[in-house]
Design a protein around this motif. Structure first.
Motif, short mmCIF file in Angstrom:
data_model
loop_
_atom_site.label_atom_id
_atom_site.label_comp_id
_atom_site.label_asym_id
_atom_site.label_seq_id
_atom_site.Cartn_x
_atom_site.Cartn_y
_atom_site.Cartn_z
N TRP A 44 0.85 -1.19 0.00
CA TRP A 44 0.00 0.00 0.00
C TRP A 44 0.88 1.24 0.00
N VAL A 45 0.78 2.02 -1.07
CA VAL A 45 1.62 3.21 -1.24
C VAL A 45 0.77 4.46 -0.98
N PRO A 46 1.14 5.28 0.01
CA PRO A 46 0.34 6.47 0.32
C PRO A 46 0.71 7.67 -0.54
N TYR A 47 -0.29 8.44 -0.89
CA TYR A 47 -0.11 9.72 -1.57
C TYR A 47 -0.95 10.75 -0.83
N LEU A 48 -0.40 11.94 -0.63
CA LEU A 48 -1.25 13.03 -0.19
C LEU A 48 -2.19 13.34 -1.35
N ASP A 49 -3.46 13.57 -1.05
CA ASP A 49 -4.37 13.79 -2.17
C ASP A 49 -4.02 15.06 -2.94
N SER A 50 -3.25 15.94 -2.32
CA SER A 50 -2.79 17.14 -3.02
C SER A 50 -1.70 16.82 -4.05
N GLU A 51 -1.11 15.62 -3.94
CA GLU A 51 -0.04 15.23 -4.86
C GLU A 51 -0.58 14.66 -6.18
N LEU A 52 -1.87 14.33 -6.20
CA LEU A 52 -2.47 13.73 -7.38
C LEU A 52 -3.49 14.68 -7.98
N SER A 53 -3.39 14.92 -9.28
CA SER A 53 -4.45 15.68 -9.94
C SER A 53 -5.68 14.79 -10.02
N ALA A 54 -6.82 15.38 -10.34
CA ALA A 54 -8.05 14.60 -10.46
C ALA A 54 -7.89 13.51 -11.52
N ASP A 55 -7.31 13.87 -12.67
CA ASP A 55 -7.12 12.89 -13.74
C ASP A 55 -6.22 11.75 -13.29
N GLU A 56 -5.14 12.09 -12.60
CA GLU A 56 -4.22 11.05 -12.12
C GLU A 56 -4.91 10.11 -11.15
N PHE A 57 -5.70 10.68 -10.25
CA PHE A 57 -6.39 9.85 -9.26
C PHE A 57 -7.36 8.89 -9.93
N TYR A 58 -8.22 9.40 -10.81
CA TYR A 58 -9.24 8.55 -11.42
C TYR A 58 -8.62 7.53 -12.37
N ASN A 59 -7.54 7.90 -13.04
CA ASN A 59 -6.85 6.94 -13.90
C ASN A 59 -6.24 5.81 -13.08
N LYS A 60 -5.60 6.16 -11.95
CA LYS A 60 -5.00 5.14 -11.09
C LYS A 60 -6.08 4.24 -10.50
N MET A 61 -7.20 4.82 -10.12
CA MET A 61 -8.28 4.02 -9.54
C MET A 61 -8.86 3.06 -10.58
N ALA A 62 -9.00 3.53 -11.82
CA ALA A 62 -9.54 2.68 -12.89
C ALA A 62 -8.61 1.51 -13.18
N GLU A 63 -7.30 1.74 -13.05
CA GLU A 63 -6.32 0.70 -13.35
C GLU A 63 -6.15 -0.30 -12.20
N SER A 64 -6.60 0.07 -11.01
CA SER A 64 -6.38 -0.77 -9.83
C SER A 64 -7.51 -1.79 -9.66
N LYS A 65 -7.13 -3.05 -9.47
CA LYS A 65 -8.13 -4.09 -9.22
C LYS A 65 -8.66 -4.02 -7.79
N ILE A 66 -7.84 -3.45 -6.90
CA ILE A 66 -8.22 -3.30 -5.50
C ILE A 66 -8.58 -1.84 -5.25
N LEU A 67 -9.71 -1.63 -4.60
CA LEU A 67 -10.15 -0.26 -4.33
C LEU A 67 -9.12 0.47 -3.48
N PRO A 68 -8.73 1.68 -3.85
CA PRO A 68 -7.80 2.44 -3.00
C PRO A 68 -8.43 2.74 -1.65
N GLN A 69 -7.58 3.06 -0.70
CA GLN A 69 -8.03 3.40 0.64
C GLN A 69 -7.76 4.87 0.91
N THR A 70 -8.63 5.48 1.69
CA THR A 70 -8.37 6.85 2.14
C THR A 70 -7.96 6.79 3.61
N SER A 71 -7.08 7.69 4.00
CA SER A 71 -6.59 7.70 5.37
C SER A 71 -6.72 9.10 5.96
N GLY A 72 -7.38 9.15 7.11
CA GLY A 72 -7.52 10.43 7.81
C GLY A 72 -6.59 10.54 9.00
N ALA A 73 -5.56 9.70 9.05
CA ALA A 73 -4.60 9.75 10.16
C ALA A 73 -3.69 10.95 9.97
#
Length: 290
Positions: A44-73
């Motif tokens: 599991w590789v963490p990214y600050l959501d500010s590090e990913l553009s909207a396009d990057e996020f949705y493209n990565k999510m579409a390519e991932s077989k496992i749903l990404p996780q969000t962390s509020g820690a």
């Protein structure tokens, strides 16, 4: 150094806002970034959501077989931010997405207590918005306006808590895929729902995601959103549209609602917190009632 009398306002990025957003700069609100994690090569590789553009996020999510996780820690990042703001003001209010689906509120509360213990003159209030995305932003924006008008921290807190139950966020989902992956819908039920082309309408009840109704087509889902709005339009004082990688659908809804709402209806792209659960293609409305 003389400190300002104004209350500093913090909101986490689950509000769908970034530091670069014009609204954030105008209101002088501090954004506390959350993390989104993708499973990459078994880790599991963490990214600050500010590090990913909207396009990057949705493209990565579409390519991932496992749903990404969000962390509020966010305890470490929140502590640093509060320490920095404490140099400007002795009063800070920090607003967070619903504690029912994120530990951001709990983590921020821990950070606030640590900072206040080290700085007894500083007072930090941490607010659970009981919603996500633009609904959370509505509270942050109100806090900033009240601060600019000179309201003290205790009054801002009271007025925000009175506002929390007046905010709704209603969204239609293009499919049940992400709810299935996230375990929020049993796999068999979800597969049947997809076969039947179900477009669920979801909302928040006391901070918890709930299915409000079901529709069979995207056009009927949009009609449902319009119908839900028109049923309470006389009570609505603020309205916005949000979407997950579906600006075209959001603009269509904006045009539909413009006939019923006299004010400006801004359109926002929802951040990863809502995007993970809703999936790409969702459209919704956030509204503030009297």
């Amino acid at each position: 150094m003389n400190k300002e009398n104004n209350v500093c306002v913090v909101v986490d990025s689950g509000s769908s806002m970034r530091e670069s957003s014009p609204e954030v700069k105008e209101r002088e609100i501090s954004i506390l970034p959350l993390e989104v994690k993708f499973l990459e090569n078994g880790t599991w590789v963490p990214y600050l959501d500010s590090e990913l553009s909207a396009d990057e996020f949705y493209n990565k999510m579409a390519e991932s077989k496992i749903l990404p996780q969000t962390s509020g820690a966010v305890t470490g990042r929140a502590s640093k931010l509060y320490e920095s703001l404490a140099k400007e003001s002795d009063s800070i209010i920090s607003i967070h997405i619903t504690a029912k689906h994120s530990v951001a509120h709990e983590s921020a509360l821990l950070a606030a207590n640590l900072v206040m213990e080290a700085n007894p003159e500083v007072l930090i209030e941490v607010i659970d918005s009981k919603i996500v995305s633009i609904g959370t932003w509505f509270l942050a924006e109100k806090a900033a306006l009240l601060s600019a008008e000179g309201y003290p921290l205790e009054d801002i807190k009271r007025l925000l808590l009175e506002t929390v139950p007046k905010i709704d966020l209603i969204t239609f989902l293009p499919s049940l895929n992400n709810l299935i992956k996230g375990g929020r819908v049993p796999a068999l039920k979800g597969m049947i729902g997809n076969l039947l082309n179900i477009k669920p309408i979801i909302g928040f009840i006391d901070g918890q995601i709930r299915e409000l109704s079901k529709t069979r087509t995207i056009s009927k889902a949009k009609q449902e959103l319009v119908s839900r709005f028109t049923g309470i339009k006389e009570e609505v004082v603020k309205l916005a549209i949000l979407h997950t990688n579906n600006e075209e659908g959001a603009r269509e809804l904006q045009m539909d609602l413009a006939s019923y709402y006299p004010g400006t209806i801004p359109v926002y792209e929802a951040g990863p917190v809502l995007g993970v659960h809703a999936g790409s293609g969702a459209v919704g409305i956030a509204l503030l009632k009297k």
